[in-house]
Structure formats: C-alpha cells, structure tokens
Design a protein around this motif. Structure first.
Motif, PDB file in Angstrom:
ATOM      1  N   GLU A 138      63.499  30.293  -6.905  1.00 26.42           N
ATOM      2  CA  GLU A 138      63.224  30.151  -5.488  1.00 26.42           C
ATOM      3  C   GLU A 138      62.382  31.425  -6.260  1.00 26.42           C
ATOM      4  OE1 GLU A 138      61.992  30.590  -2.150  1.00 26.42           O
ATOM      5  OE2 GLU A 138      62.958  28.820  -3.076  1.00 26.42           O
ATOM      6  N   ARG A 139      62.709  32.664  -6.207  1.00 23.61           N
ATOM      7  CA  ARG A 139      61.940  33.963  -6.884  1.00 23.61           C
ATOM      8  C   ARG A 139      60.808  33.845  -7.518  1.00 23.61           C
ATOM      9  NH1 ARG A 139      64.152  36.607 -10.590  1.00 23.61           N
ATOM     10  NH2 ARG A 139      66.526  36.934  -8.901  1.00 23.61           N
ATOM     11  N   GLU A 140      61.115  32.464  -8.739  1.00 21.79           N
ATOM     12  CA  GLU A 140      60.010  31.954  -9.262  1.00 21.79           C
ATOM     13  C   GLU A 140      58.750  31.407  -8.354  1.00 21.79           C
ATOM     14  OE1 GLU A 140      60.733  29.357 -12.668  1.00 21.79           O
ATOM     15  OE2 GLU A 140      61.590  30.987 -13.781  1.00 21.79           O
ATOM     16  N   ARG A 141      59.085  30.699  -7.241  1.00 21.18           N
ATOM     17  CA  ARG A 141      58.643  29.500  -6.478  1.00 21.18           C
ATOM     18  C   ARG A 141      57.636  30.759  -5.508  1.00 21.18           C
ATOM     19  NH1 ARG A 141      58.216  28.114  -1.336  1.00 21.18           N
ATOM     20  NH2 ARG A 141      60.074  29.166  -0.693  1.00 21.18           N
ATOM     21  N   ARG A 142      58.416  31.336  -5.063  1.00 23.67           N
ATOM     22  CA  ARG A 142      57.533  32.537  -3.385  1.00 23.67           C
ATOM     23  C   ARG A 142      57.135  32.973  -4.405  1.00 23.67           C
ATOM     24  NH1 ARG A 142      63.413  33.613  -2.569  1.00 23.67           N
ATOM     25  NH2 ARG A 142      62.790  36.116  -3.414  1.00 23.67           N
ATOM     26  N   ASN A 143      57.112  33.553  -5.618  1.00 25.69           N
ATOM     27  CA  ASN A 143      55.486  34.174  -7.048  1.00 25.69           C
ATOM     28  C   ASN A 143      54.381  33.886  -6.966  1.00 25.69           C
ATOM     29  OD1 ASN A 143      57.000  36.841  -6.594  1.00 25.69           O
ATOM     30  ND2 ASN A 143      57.897  36.261  -8.897  1.00 25.69           N
ATOM     31  N   LYS A 144      54.794  31.905  -6.795  1.00 25.66           N
ATOM     32  CA  LYS A 144      53.382  31.457  -7.397  1.00 25.66           C
ATOM     33  C   LYS A 144      52.569  30.876  -6.297  1.00 25.66           C
ATOM     34  CE  LYS A 144      55.495  28.521 -11.058  1.00 25.66           C
ATOM     35  NZ  LYS A 144      55.721  27.935 -11.169  1.00 25.66           N
ATOM     36  N   LEU A 145      53.145  31.073  -4.880  1.00 32.31           N
ATOM     37  CA  LEU A 145      52.924  31.091  -3.785  1.00 32.31           C
ATOM     38  C   LEU A 145      52.591  32.456  -3.101  1.00 32.31           C
ATOM     39  CD1 LEU A 145      51.843  29.766  -1.681  1.00 32.31           C
ATOM     40  CD2 LEU A 145      54.958  30.340   0.010  1.00 32.31           C
ATOM     41  N   ARG A 146      52.776  33.444  -3.743  1.00 32.24           N
ATOM     42  CA  ARG A 146      52.034  34.864  -3.462  1.00 32.24           C
ATOM     43  C   ARG A 146      50.985  35.157  -4.068  1.00 32.24           C
ATOM     44  NH1 ARG A 146      55.294  38.515  -5.836  1.00 32.24           N
ATOM     45  NH2 ARG A 146      53.845  38.836  -7.349  1.00 32.24           N
ATOM     46  N   ASP A 147      50.827  33.925  -5.635  1.00 29.32           N
ATOM     47  CA  ASP A 147      49.675  34.187  -5.793  1.00 29.32           C
ATOM     48  C   ASP A 147      48.624  33.642  -5.790  1.00 29.32           C
ATOM     49  OD1 ASP A 147      51.062  36.142  -8.137  1.00 29.32           O
ATOM     50  OD2 ASP A 147      51.337  34.510  -9.186  1.00 29.32           O
ATOM     51  N   LYS A 148      49.270  32.096  -5.052  1.00 30.59           N
ATOM     52  CA  LYS A 148      47.853  31.410  -4.796  1.00 30.59           C
ATOM     53  C   LYS A 148      47.250  32.340  -3.588  1.00 30.59           C
ATOM     54  CE  LYS A 148      49.677  27.290  -6.785  1.00 30.59           C
ATOM     55  NZ  LYS A 148      50.245  26.596  -6.086  1.00 30.59           N
ATOM     56  N   GLN A 149      48.063  32.993  -2.340  1.00 27.72           N
ATOM     57  CA  GLN A 149      48.318  33.686  -1.493  1.00 27.72           C
ATOM     58  C   GLN A 149      46.757  34.956  -1.213  1.00 27.72           C
ATOM     59  OE1 GLN A 149      51.448  34.246   0.650  1.00 27.72           O
ATOM     60  NE2 GLN A 149      51.815  32.428   1.692  1.00 27.72           N
ATOM     61  N   LEU A 150      47.735  35.888  -2.753  1.00 29.61           N
ATOM     62  CA  LEU A 150      46.213  36.753  -3.112  1.00 29.61           C
ATOM     63  C   LEU A 150      45.004  36.636  -3.731  1.00 29.61           C
ATOM     64  CD1 LEU A 150      48.376  38.929  -4.454  1.00 29.61           C
ATOM     65  CD2 LEU A 150      47.671  39.334  -2.206  1.00 29.61           C
ATOM     66  N   ALA A 151      44.871  35.296  -4.481  1.00 32.15           N
ATOM     67  CA  ALA A 151      43.763  34.555  -4.516  1.00 32.15           C
ATOM     68  C   ALA A 151      42.831  33.867  -3.492  1.00 32.15           C
ATOM     69  CB  ALA A 151      43.934  33.548  -5.965  1.00 32.15           C
ATOM     70  N   ALA A 152      43.274  33.169  -2.429  1.00 32.38           N
ATOM     71  CA  ALA A 152      42.658  32.996  -1.503  1.00 32.38           C
ATOM     72  C   ALA A 152      42.277  34.149  -0.253  1.00 32.38           C
ATOM     73  CB  ALA A 152      43.274  32.323  -0.558  1.00 32.38           C
ATOM     74  N   LEU A 153      42.540  35.393  -0.579  1.00 37.56           N
ATOM     75  CA  LEU A 153      42.279  35.997  -0.076  1.00 37.56           C
ATOM     76  C   LEU A 153      41.211  37.396  -0.742  1.00 37.56           C
ATOM     77  CD1 LEU A 153      46.186  37.929   1.016  1.00 37.56           C
ATOM     78  CD2 LEU A 153      43.614  36.962   2.994  1.00 37.56           C
ATOM     79  N   ASP A 154      41.157  37.044  -1.993  1.00 29.37           N
ATOM     80  CA  ASP A 154      40.527  37.693  -2.395  1.00 29.37           C
ATOM     81  C   ASP A 154      38.825  36.835  -3.212  1.00 29.37           C
ATOM     82  OD1 ASP A 154      41.557  40.127  -3.344  1.00 29.37           O
ATOM     83  OD2 ASP A 154      42.351  39.162  -5.488  1.00 29.37           O
ATOM     84  N   GLY A 155      39.224  35.705  -2.257  1.00 28.05           N
ATOM     85  CA  GLY A 155      37.839  34.699  -1.964  1.00 28.05           C
ATOM     86  C   GLY A 155      37.839  34.019  -3.790  1.00 28.05           C
ATOM     87  N   ARG A 156      38.491  33.958  -4.017  1.00 26.27           N
ATOM     88  CA  ARG A 156      38.727  33.077  -5.576  1.00 26.27           C
ATOM     89  C   ARG A 156      39.973  31.779  -5.874  1.00 26.27           C
ATOM     90  NH1 ARG A 156      43.162  35.605  -8.267  1.00 26.27           N
ATOM     91  NH2 ARG A 156      42.971  37.935  -7.781  1.00 26.27           N
TER      92      ARG A 156
END
Length: 180
Positions: free
Chosen positions: A39-57
């Motif tokens: 579950e932690r791995e799944r959340r970390n992957k989702l968070r990384d995707k969200q941060l990438a979207a917020l950074d415009g990439r």
C-alpha cells in the motif's frame, strides 16, 4: 423452460480453469506488514505522478481536482502569460512594513503613498484581468463549464510566478494555444 432465452455466448469454464482463476484472484499479501508495504508503494507511485503533474512534466489526469480540465488550463495560461501587480504585492507590502518602522515624517508619507498606489493599482489590474478572462472564457467555452474559473484565475494571479502550482507552461507574452 423458455427456449428463446439468450445464452451467455461463451462456453462454461472447466473446474480446473475456474479454480486457477480464483487462486490468482486471491493472491494477496500474506501478512499485515506485506499489505502495508504494498500500500505504501502504491501511494508513493501515485504521489510521484501527482508531483510530476504539478511540475508540468506529468499527465494532467493526476492534477488535483481544482486544476483539472481544459477550462482551468486556459485560465492558467491566460494568467501566466501576463504580468500582474498582484503577484508583486507581497514583496511590496514587506517593503512598506519595513518603511513603516522608520520614525520619520518623510518615511510616513512615502509609506502612505506606496500603500495607496499599490492597493489602487492592484484593484485596477485585477479588474482588467477579470474582464479579459471572462471575455476569453465566453469565446471558447459554454457558460456552464466556466463556473469558478474567474476566482481560480484571480487567486492564481496573486501568487509569485515561481511559486505557482501547477507550474506555468507558457512564457510571458506568448499567445494562447488554439485548443484546450
């Protein structure tokens, strides 16, 4: 029994296939720690995707709900392609605060003048921003689609450009894209 009832359109699975499918479906972490790790791995992957979207990439689908959609993308680009007085208001107010501690009549006059000019110019600039943004939204979208977009734009215009999230994807002075 009714003969004209529709069939399921495929052959029935064998017992062996059904059991294999059930066992595959039931492959779950065996222990609580393993479940927590996955579950932690799944959340970390989702968070990384969200941060990438917020950074415009990253993919725009991972943006927060308030930033999703073509209307919000147009508003972001409209705001980010122009300079506004409101984005410089915070640094100007810090200067005014520092000057207000100087016990000199000239400094008091400068503070009053700077304060008045800052507030007045911010209000005038925001009025022009709202009028232009509404005109652009009306030209490109239906009225029901643009709910809350102007407020979103005004709030974005008050942030310093380098602190805006999602990051600006358009340079200052660049024309707006044709499609959103």
């Amino acid at each position: 029994m009714i003969d004209d009832a529709p069939g399921k359109g495929r052959p029935t699975r064998s017992r062996k296939e059904a059991e294999a499918a059930r066992k595959e479906q039931m492959k779950r972490p065996t222990g609580r720690r393993e479940q927590m790790r996955r579950e932690r791995e799944r959340r970390n992957k989702l968070r990384d995707k969200q941060l990438a979207a917020l950074d415009g990439r990253g993919d725009a689908a991972y943006l927060p709900a308030r930033d999703r959609g073509p209307v919000r993308a147009l508003v972001r680009d409209y705001i980010d392609r122009r300079r506004s007085v409101a984005e410089y208001m915070l640094p100007i107010l810090v200067v005014i605060l520092v000057l207000s501690f100087i016990p000199n009549p000239t400094a008091v006059t400068v503070v009053f003048f700077l304060w008045s000019v800052t507030i007045l110019s911010t209000v005038v600039d925001e009025i022009f921003l709202v009028i232009g943004l509404k005109r652009e939204l009306k030209r490109r979208f239906e009225p029901g689609e643009t709910k809350g977009a102007v407020t979103y734009g005004v709030l974005r215009s008050t942030q310093l450009r380098r602190t805006r999230r999602p990051r600006p994807t358009i340079e200052r002075g660049e024309p707006l894209r044709d499609r959103y």
